[in-house]
Design a protein around this motif. Sequence first.
Motif, PDB file in Angstrom:
ATOM      1  N   ALA A 135      -0.625   6.872 -16.251  1.00 10.75           N
ATOM      2  CA  ALA A 135       0.061   7.230 -14.778  1.00 10.75           C
ATOM      3  C   ALA A 135      -1.561   8.246 -15.125  1.00 10.75           C
ATOM      4  O   ALA A 135      -1.590   8.187 -13.656  1.00 10.75           O
ATOM      5  CB  ALA A 135       0.671   7.812 -14.561  1.00 10.75           C
ATOM      6  N   LEU A 136      -1.460   8.586 -15.723  1.00 13.75           N
ATOM      7  CA  LEU A 136      -2.625   9.653 -15.437  1.00 13.75           C
ATOM      8  C   LEU A 136      -4.425   8.000 -15.252  1.00 13.75           C
ATOM      9  O   LEU A 136      -5.120   9.127 -15.102  1.00 13.75           O
ATOM     10  CB  LEU A 136      -3.169  10.093 -17.212  1.00 13.75           C
ATOM     11  N   LEU A 163      -4.206   5.746 -14.143  1.00 13.48           N
ATOM     12  CA  LEU A 163      -4.475   5.078 -12.668  1.00 13.48           C
ATOM     13  C   LEU A 163      -4.614   6.298 -11.485  1.00 13.48           C
ATOM     14  O   LEU A 163      -4.879   5.610 -10.547  1.00 13.48           O
ATOM     15  CB  LEU A 163      -2.830   4.942 -12.618  1.00 13.48           C
ATOM     16  N   SER A 164      -4.151   7.493 -12.283  1.00 18.90           N
ATOM     17  CA  SER A 164      -4.424   9.181 -10.981  1.00 18.90           C
ATOM     18  C   SER A 164      -5.607   8.943 -10.301  1.00 18.90           C
ATOM     19  O   SER A 164      -5.451   8.490  -8.566  1.00 18.90           O
ATOM     20  CB  SER A 164      -3.871   9.762 -11.382  1.00 18.90           C
ATOM     21  N   THR A 165      -6.829   9.192 -11.008  1.00 21.85           N
ATOM     22  CA  THR A 165      -7.874   8.716 -10.320  1.00 21.85           C
ATOM     23  C   THR A 165      -8.214   8.204  -9.155  1.00 21.85           C
ATOM     24  O   THR A 165      -9.166   7.774  -7.922  1.00 21.85           O
ATOM     25  CB  THR A 165      -9.118  10.106 -11.476  1.00 21.85           C
ATOM     26  N   PRO A 166      -8.405   7.207 -10.193  1.00 20.41           N
ATOM     27  CA  PRO A 166      -8.732   5.692  -9.416  1.00 20.41           C
ATOM     28  C   PRO A 166      -7.873   5.437  -8.110  1.00 20.41           C
ATOM     29  O   PRO A 166      -8.208   5.769  -7.145  1.00 20.41           O
ATOM     30  CB  PRO A 166      -8.604   4.545 -10.065  1.00 20.41           C
ATOM     31  N   LEU A 167      -6.818   5.328  -8.118  1.00 23.19           N
ATOM     32  CA  LEU A 167      -5.774   5.199  -6.578  1.00 23.19           C
ATOM     33  C   LEU A 167      -6.350   6.487  -5.808  1.00 23.19           C
ATOM     34  O   LEU A 167      -5.809   5.976  -4.751  1.00 23.19           O
ATOM     35  CB  LEU A 167      -4.587   5.037  -7.324  1.00 23.19           C
ATOM     36  N   PHE A 195       5.649   7.710 -15.051  1.00 26.27           N
ATOM     37  CA  PHE A 195       7.034   8.823 -14.925  1.00 26.27           C
ATOM     38  C   PHE A 195       8.297   9.335 -15.730  1.00 26.27           C
ATOM     39  O   PHE A 195       9.068   8.913 -16.160  1.00 26.27           O
ATOM     40  CB  PHE A 195       6.562   9.723 -13.477  1.00 26.27           C
ATOM     41  N   VAL A 196       8.197   9.982 -16.677  1.00 26.37           N
ATOM     42  CA  VAL A 196       9.787  10.258 -17.191  1.00 26.37           C
ATOM     43  C   VAL A 196      10.071  12.064 -17.112  1.00 26.37           C
ATOM     44  O   VAL A 196       9.070  13.407 -17.134  1.00 26.37           O
ATOM     45  CB  VAL A 196       9.261  10.474 -18.852  1.00 26.37           C
ATOM     46  N   ARG A 197      11.218  11.996 -16.867  1.00 31.36           N
ATOM     47  CA  ARG A 197      11.923  13.782 -16.970  1.00 31.36           C
ATOM     48  C   ARG A 197      11.747  14.107 -18.069  1.00 31.36           C
ATOM     49  O   ARG A 197      11.651  13.906 -19.345  1.00 31.36           O
ATOM     50  CB  ARG A 197      13.098  13.112 -16.782  1.00 31.36           C
ATOM     51  N   SER A 198      11.652  15.785 -18.042  1.00 30.36           N
ATOM     52  CA  SER A 198      11.172  16.485 -18.387  1.00 30.36           C
ATOM     53  C   SER A 198      11.875  17.950 -18.514  1.00 30.36           C
ATOM     54  O   SER A 198      11.398  18.314 -16.784  1.00 30.36           O
ATOM     55  CB  SER A 198      10.058  16.725 -18.943  1.00 30.36           C
ATOM     56  N   PRO A 199      12.075  19.291 -19.069  1.00 29.80           N
ATOM     57  CA  PRO A 199      12.247  20.566 -18.626  1.00 29.80           C
ATOM     58  C   PRO A 199      11.628  21.234 -17.233  1.00 29.80           C
ATOM     59  O   PRO A 199      12.236  21.490 -16.454  1.00 29.80           O
ATOM     60  CB  PRO A 199      12.351  20.948 -19.229  1.00 29.80           C
ATOM     61  N   LEU A 208       0.828  -1.705  -0.249  1.00 33.21           N
ATOM     62  CA  LEU A 208       0.567   0.414  -0.377  1.00 33.21           C
ATOM     63  C   LEU A 208       1.253   1.804  -0.269  1.00 33.21           C
ATOM     64  O   LEU A 208       0.409   2.067  -0.610  1.00 33.21           O
ATOM     65  CB  LEU A 208      -0.849   0.283   0.821  1.00 33.21           C
ATOM     66  N   ASN A 209       1.666   1.060   0.399  1.00 32.47           N
ATOM     67  CA  ASN A 209       3.437   2.089   0.744  1.00 32.47           C
ATOM     68  C   ASN A 209       3.508   2.640  -0.805  1.00 32.47           C
ATOM     69  O   ASN A 209       3.282   4.276  -1.186  1.00 32.47           O
ATOM     70  CB  ASN A 209       4.210   1.488   1.979  1.00 32.47           C
ATOM     71  N   LEU A 210       3.554   1.972  -1.581  1.00 29.89           N
ATOM     72  CA  LEU A 210       3.838   2.023  -3.260  1.00 29.89           C
ATOM     73  C   LEU A 210       2.859   2.894  -3.704  1.00 29.89           C
ATOM     74  O   LEU A 210       3.438   3.904  -4.478  1.00 29.89           O
ATOM     75  CB  LEU A 210       3.893   0.812  -4.173  1.00 29.89           C
ATOM     76  N   LEU A 211       1.240   2.812  -3.664  1.00 24.42           N
ATOM     77  CA  LEU A 211       0.150   3.379  -3.830  1.00 24.42           C
ATOM     78  C   LEU A 211       0.179   5.135  -3.074  1.00 24.42           C
ATOM     79  O   LEU A 211      -0.399   5.714  -4.147  1.00 24.42           O
ATOM     80  CB  LEU A 211      -0.954   2.833  -3.629  1.00 24.42           C
ATOM     81  N   VAL A 212       0.427   5.115  -1.963  1.00 22.09           N
ATOM     82  CA  VAL A 212       0.740   6.643  -1.333  1.00 22.09           C
ATOM     83  C   VAL A 212       1.940   7.287  -1.873  1.00 22.09           C
ATOM     84  O   VAL A 212       1.942   8.552  -2.604  1.00 22.09           O
ATOM     85  CB  VAL A 212       1.096   6.440   0.548  1.00 22.09           C
ATOM     86  N   ALA A 213       2.928   6.863  -2.092  1.00 24.16           N
ATOM     87  CA  ALA A 213       4.058   7.034  -2.788  1.00 24.16           C
ATOM     88  C   ALA A 213       3.730   8.061  -3.949  1.00 24.16           C
ATOM     89  O   ALA A 213       3.988   8.678  -5.024  1.00 24.16           O
ATOM     90  CB  ALA A 213       5.242   6.087  -2.890  1.00 24.16           C
ATOM     91  N   PHE A 214       2.690   6.770  -5.267  1.00 20.90           N
ATOM     92  CA  PHE A 214       2.442   7.190  -6.623  1.00 20.90           C
ATOM     93  C   PHE A 214       1.577   8.594  -6.417  1.00 20.90           C
ATOM     94  O   PHE A 214       1.912   9.317  -7.103  1.00 20.90           O
ATOM     95  CB  PHE A 214       1.659   6.252  -7.204  1.00 20.90           C
ATOM     96  N   ASP A 215       0.309   8.193  -5.315  1.00 22.00           N
ATOM     97  CA  ASP A 215      -0.758   9.605  -4.982  1.00 22.00           C
ATOM     98  C   ASP A 215       1.107  10.861  -4.995  1.00 22.00           C
ATOM     99  O   ASP A 215       0.171  12.003  -5.685  1.00 22.00           O
ATOM    100  CB  ASP A 215      -1.087   9.515  -3.802  1.00 22.00           C
ATOM    101  N   ALA A 216       1.453  11.135  -4.584  1.00 23.89           N
ATOM    102  CA  ALA A 216       2.679  11.280  -4.151  1.00 23.89           C
ATOM    103  C   ALA A 216       3.348  12.371  -4.757  1.00 23.89           C
ATOM    104  O   ALA A 216       3.427  13.393  -5.190  1.00 23.89           O
ATOM    105  CB  ALA A 216       3.381  11.648  -2.889  1.00 23.89           C
ATOM    106  N   LEU A 217       3.872  11.690  -5.887  1.00 19.63           N
ATOM    107  CA  LEU A 217       4.868  11.643  -7.191  1.00 19.63           C
ATOM    108  C   LEU A 217       3.949  12.415  -8.230  1.00 19.63           C
ATOM    109  O   LEU A 217       4.117  13.717  -8.430  1.00 19.63           O
ATOM    110  CB  LEU A 217       5.185  10.569  -7.408  1.00 19.63           C
ATOM    111  N   MET A 218       2.502  12.223  -8.303  1.00 20.66           N
ATOM    112  CA  MET A 218       1.000  12.656  -9.460  1.00 20.66           C
ATOM    113  C   MET A 218       1.034  13.782  -9.041  1.00 20.66           C
ATOM    114  O   MET A 218       0.984  14.959  -9.323  1.00 20.66           O
ATOM    115  CB  MET A 218       0.525  11.657  -9.363  1.00 20.66           C
TER     116      MET A 218
END
Length: 301
Positions: free
Chosen positions: A66-67, A69-73, A53-57, A8-18
């Motif tokens: 990721a998009l 997954l974002s709202t359901p998670l 997630f991919v790096r950008s300027p 579950l901590n991975l999903l919390v990390a994903f939410d924070a990254l979003m």
Amino acid sequence: MDMHGIDLNLLVAFDALMAERNVTRAGARIGRTQPAMSAALSRLRALFHDELFVRSPTGLQPTPRALDLSTPLSDALAQIQRTLDFTQAFEPAASKATFTLALSDHPAFVVLPRLVRRIEVEAPGVVVHVRGFTDRQQAEELLESGAAHAAVGVPARWGTNVISQPLFQERFVSVVREGHPLLAKKVTLKRFLAYPHLLVSPEGDRRGHVDEKLAELGLSRRLGLSLPHMFAAPGIVASSDLVATLMKSVVEHAAAAFPLHVFEPPLALPITTFVLAWHRRNDAHPAQRWLRDMLAEVCRR
């Protein structure tokens, strides 16, 4: 996807990254170091078979996966948080909780109006359902099955899974209609027993507190009527020669509607204590503890 292997901590990390689109800020948001967040992102990529997630300027950019997954998670995590908050702390003013109370007739009359008034002020979103019962066994079955969160009635020998505490007390007074021949002279025990009596017995017994006290003296009374509902008794007494011994609050409530004469019974009767009972499994639940505290407070007042 096999849910058993998901942290579950991975999903919390994903939410924070979003939310932050930055590994360092996302870690600060949930109290993790930057290396820990980088490791979490690597595990997320392996779990979902996507870069996510991919790096950008301008920072990390979410992939289409990721998009998706974002709202359901995010919604799922919010629901989990609300559930945890509900079971750890209870906020009456914001609650939409539903409680079920098992009440015998008299507590419903005495307690329920006061309880409803308090809930309207302090917890307007709370809903209370009431279940009736007539004996201890029925009340205990409601608690044991979870059909009721708490019960209010007379003391009983509850099972080991039921906890109880005193809630309020009632004393008995006797009552006859105005102009009853019993009132022509002083009310002695002998004259009290010379007239037919009304017995209120929710459980259908043929003996009440008066009968038990008389039995100690080697005496008995003549019954003219027995019925299960105490609140029907004053009207019947007012239109008959029956003598009734009822709880004082019932008589006081009926005094404005019926021509009744109230007097102390000519024998000492015990005070009846009503108790609040609940199942042991509900003892620590914050919402149900709030309800029990509310019941105790309105009864003290």
